[in-house]
Write an enzyme that holds these catalytic residues in place. Structure first.
Site, PDB file in Angstrom:
ATOM      1  N   GLY A 152      41.780  10.111 -34.494  1.00 18.55           N
ATOM      2  CA  GLY A 152      41.413   8.897 -33.948  1.00 18.55           C
ATOM      3  C   GLY A 152      41.268   8.791 -32.616  1.00 18.55           C
ATOM      4  CB  CYS A 153      39.872   6.269 -30.315  1.00 16.53           C
ATOM      5  SG  CYS A 153      40.388   4.845 -31.249  1.00 16.53           S
ATOM      6  CE1 TYR A 154      44.553   2.147 -28.707  1.00 19.08           C
ATOM      7  CE2 TYR A 154      44.115   1.832 -30.784  1.00 19.08           C
ATOM      8  CZ  TYR A 154      44.312   1.500 -29.619  1.00 19.08           C
ATOM      9  OH  TYR A 154      43.689   0.257 -29.261  1.00 19.08           O
ATOM     10  CB  THR A 173      41.721  11.836 -28.990  1.00 16.63           C
ATOM     11  OG1 THR A 173      41.057  11.939 -30.397  1.00 16.63           O
ATOM     12  CG2 THR A 173      40.928  12.700 -28.112  1.00 16.63           C
ATOM     13  CB  CYS A 174      43.539   8.609 -25.808  1.00 18.50           C
ATOM     14  SG  CYS A 174      43.480   7.891 -23.972  1.00 18.50           S
TER      15      CYS A 174
END
Lengths: 347, 347, 347, 347
Positions: free
Chosen positions: B150-152, B154-155
């Site tokens: 997911g984006c969160y 990954t970040c």
């Protein structure tokens, strides 16, 4: 492996300079050899434009510090009015694409009228080719100096010129309302371009006399074969990029939107970057963001005797740096679309 | 000329599907052979995503209409919860990168707890590789099914995992405030995501229990070697793209920001897409827009015993479709960065 | 008909000055008698702020041109650092609400440390009342000089101080991530605040040492009864107005979110402008836009031993000009909410 | 203390309903006695519009649940087409201001043509007064049913009607390009109005046939004394509020911009809400945000025989709820500007 062309960007600390670097990052033919920015000379591009960090770019220098004997191609992104003497000082063998307005007006009287001072390189002006690529391809190919069109003129002329040339619309009744993103105003720190002054609002500006007007009229007059005056009103939009022109025309007798659309489709049939949309499909700036595309739509108008043209570009790409690269590709005998194949970024 | 891999995108009418198509448009290795979208089947991609007009893409079909015998690679962009049975039905020889959350949690009990129903493909789950590329490269290379992070997650994980592995920060006191652009919410028509509801305002959401939390904790726990619980608060930002995580950590005794930065720089020294910034350089989402980059900065905190990590990605690229392509490149033995070299778009 | 108080706004060409004029436009008690702006002296307010055209305001003058013998109340909206000598030169009978940071720090050593020069009016500083209205009402009422709190300190202190006073949270583990609209940066023309530099992106700034930090710590230390150091990270948001603080705290033993919420609800029970939201209701900046409200929410955190406070204000109203008017109302014995009753503007 | 008028808002869960509540919050004359919203009946306004929390408003009910015997004034904010039968069913003694398009077209044939079905209350239609307040004040005062003008028609007609009435411009050559904020599209969840679909881009819509066109032509035809057809092209802007019309006209022989400006200034000399700007001052939507103002500017055009009018309103205030309140004030003999004195919100 293509032999690379040594390239300088003059005025690389502005948005059009940065956009050139973005496009050149994926280009096999041009090597970025020098970058200038008078006030920011000495800074790295990483500091000036962090989004370009990692491209391994030269440090910014002053123009004086560039050894133009080792440069083959110059993109000139200097402010309007400061460019003429700089380009006049470059070696003849260097090919130049100038993104300023300095060489766009063939008539230096008109230049003097609109810019408030005499043209400083009138002989050079005579050699300049106005680089609206799709409509001047062969001249661009042969040019040493290309005057890259302004964003508003690009967006307005692409739909209008083929129709005027074909006599399909009246030359004396053209009304252009154009909408531009803020990046067209450049990176200079001005109160009027602060986020707080621009966000969540719109307004027209340059009413009755924006400097892109004579440039538009120059192209339309040539197409019509006589002097044309247009109504042109630019508006500032709360968006970074994008330009849209809504153009009101009077088709010639017996001509309707379908004929206009067909004529434009034919004119741009083989073009990679100009796309004439089908009936009912509406151009939107978000569909060209980051790309070199120009979308054109033609629509009926309930008002008798009228039709509406709509065109959309990214003001920083087809309206500036993308078209400049398109021109420079041609000037160096490279495939016209090299470095310009990126699909638009949406959302 | 590379032999092309026949590729299908399932759920191509959403933003991650469109973003994959944007990236694949410049990719020599994957041929887009099938696009599905159940509700929009029968429509052209030009109609669904006008910015992709001109890419000559297949018309949207239903999943049933795809002949998977002619497909080698599947990007699965279906909604969470609907993906398990679809992937379970694909031929074994097809390699799959799944952008949904369906195969991200190795513990199917945890999946059941967070998603409210039992996992429907537990055997398949065991074979899934969690594709945080830089930290799972070899496993991805060998995988048949990659669960794209997911984006969160990954970040957040990219800056935290190397530090936890090295024991440089305490595992029990990690606070993550994360800021996301609206595209992370997808293209479904919901009142909460209307322009009018989002523009000119910010707010947190998912307080105390966003579904990306167990995914983050799974990765951090593995890195720390024991169960880790973090504080994680996502916020919705008035912007299309971009994600920023501000992460508050407690360095281990004797460790300061410089040591954290050095450790991260070492961990990602050879990475093309993860960039650890120098002292004082602040990540910003606009510096990664449209690119597969992750920027990481490390900063001191005046509060005793604390330091701050900041990471920025484009949620649709490194946070979704870009990382998916990065993974698929590996799965097919292609250069990892193929199709992902575009510089960020700014402004 | 109320007898009107002659009022001057010093530094009226900035956003806080304009916002005061917007609020005073509907206020029966204060008559705007003088407006100053050194660089724009001589201009009409219609030219400087066209949205205020029609309010029949005085023309901008320099401070020297104001006859302070005819002024009763001064709102001082001058830049930080330039204010001390100006206020020191005003007649004693004039009541002053200062929106700059110049009198906010009671400890002039701390002032010198953070602002890089000795305080120029230390005696005056001793008389200044820090005007976080709800928590200093009686002192404000009696004050001649009120130091109006900064936006970040207002947004952070309102939720934290009652909890610290009551010993309901630990003083040594407070993490504040704060998100601000661009208007907080003022109207000065700076590259960093251009639309193009801010729109469609977010980033933190002032990492490890924003000037609002000592102001926040001053208030929290007083509430806790001992020196408190907090982690504070501001972020710039692509929006005009609005501020949101996400605050991570550790409740004292046996205390949960419900107790924190109840304590805040009790502390602000009779307040018109501070609203403690019910369980699960999330503050959003768009719900306070243009109003003097502060919304506070309290949330559980899955991380053991933590809870999350969220507060939202309009940085130009409760974070600046609205609170200034609230204070000035008190200083002149008027109803505290006079001129501040406007409902928020949404969307 | 004014005796309060019992007021119902039908369709209060949309943006025009919420905007009415914002304006009525400071109004001494109208008491909000009932709020309806069929799909959200049973919900509190706090839940539907958190920015209105604290106004102590009635819970949403269905229309059937309203006891209209206790209602004196109805603001009808229902969707177009659903309104006729509802208003036909109200007691005669109830005064109604209808914000939908249902009673705006005096010619029910025209209504049927544009809305695709016969008008369902033709007798009631005959009694409706078109409430462009400044130009219909006496009729509004006497009306029982006011059809509140649309936003585009308000913004276009205010500058054009006085000029047409005076014969100062040609009726047969009027081109209107209009720019609208997204709130004009309402709160319904539609893909096209998602943040991601609207932000950072512009496009025209309704090309050749927006439903506001016959409404505009109706007013202009009446002013010109004969049937007028105009060119009208609306555009969607990435902003919440605001509407701007750029209108291209042909002045009559011997008439220039100065005469047009003078005529408009004279026509609106005593108006509180319509402001004709001086030479060179450009209307901008941000200068009217949240207010009931209409700004009008007149500009020369370099194209021979043309001039440009520019008008700006807040589409939710003068373009909807503000004008509705202005009308209702008149219908109940109250001061026309009551509740509408708020200065614009900028930035």
């Amino acid at each position: 492996m293509m032999e690379q062309i040594n390239t300088a960007i003059l005025g690389a600390s502005g948005y059009t300079g940065a956009e050139l670097l973005r496009l050149l990052a994926g280009h096999p033919g041009f090597r970025v050899s020098a970058l200038t920015a008078d006030r920011k000379a000495g800074q790295t591009m990483d500091a000036v434009f962090p989004h370009l960090a990692g491209l391994d770019l030269p440090t910014l220098v002053t123009i004086d510090q560039v050894d133009f004997d080792r440069i083959d191609a110059v993109f000139c992104c200097l402010p309007h009015g400061t460019t003429q003497s700089v380009i006049a000082g470059l070696p003849d063998r260097v090919k130049v694409c100038d993104l300023s307005a300095d060489f766009r007006l063939a008539d230096i009287e008109s230049y003097a009228e609109w810019y408030g001072h005499p043209h400083q390189a009138p002989e050079l002006q005579k050699t300049a080719v106005y680089g609206l690529t799709e409509l001047a391809r062969e001249a661009v190919r042969a040019a040493r100096l290309v005057a890259n069109p302004g964003c508003y003129p690009t967006c307005s002329q692409l739909p209008l010129i083929p129709l005027l040339k074909a006599g399909l619309i009246e030359a004396d009744d053209i009304v252009i309302d154009a909408l531009s993103g803020v990046s067209g105003a450049g990176r200079a720190a001005k109160e009027a371009n602060l986020y707080t002054e621009v966000a969540e609002g719109v307004h027209p500006y340059g009413l009755g006399g924006h400097r892109h007007l004579p440039e538009i009229e120059q192209g339309l007059s040539a197409a019509a074969g006589r002097a044309v005056r247009v109504s042109f009103t630019p508006h500032l939009m709360p968006m970074n990029r994008g330009m849209l022109s809504t153009i009101h025309v009077r088709p010639a007798a017996g001509v309707g939107p379908a004929e206009l659309r067909a004529a434009l489709a034919e004119a741009y049939r083989d073009e990679a970057f100009v796309r004439v949309l089908g009936e009912g499909v509406v151009p939107a700036t978000r569909h060209v963001r980051g790309s070199n595309l120009c979308l054109i739509g033609v629509f009926p108008d309930r008002a008798p005797g009228r039709a509406t043209l709509v065109s959309a570009i990214d003001n920083l790409v087809k309206g500036a740096s993308g078209q400049a690269l398109q021109n420079m590709n041609l000037m160096f005998g490279q495939p016209e679309g090299l470095g310009l194949a990126q699909a638009p970024l949406f959302p």
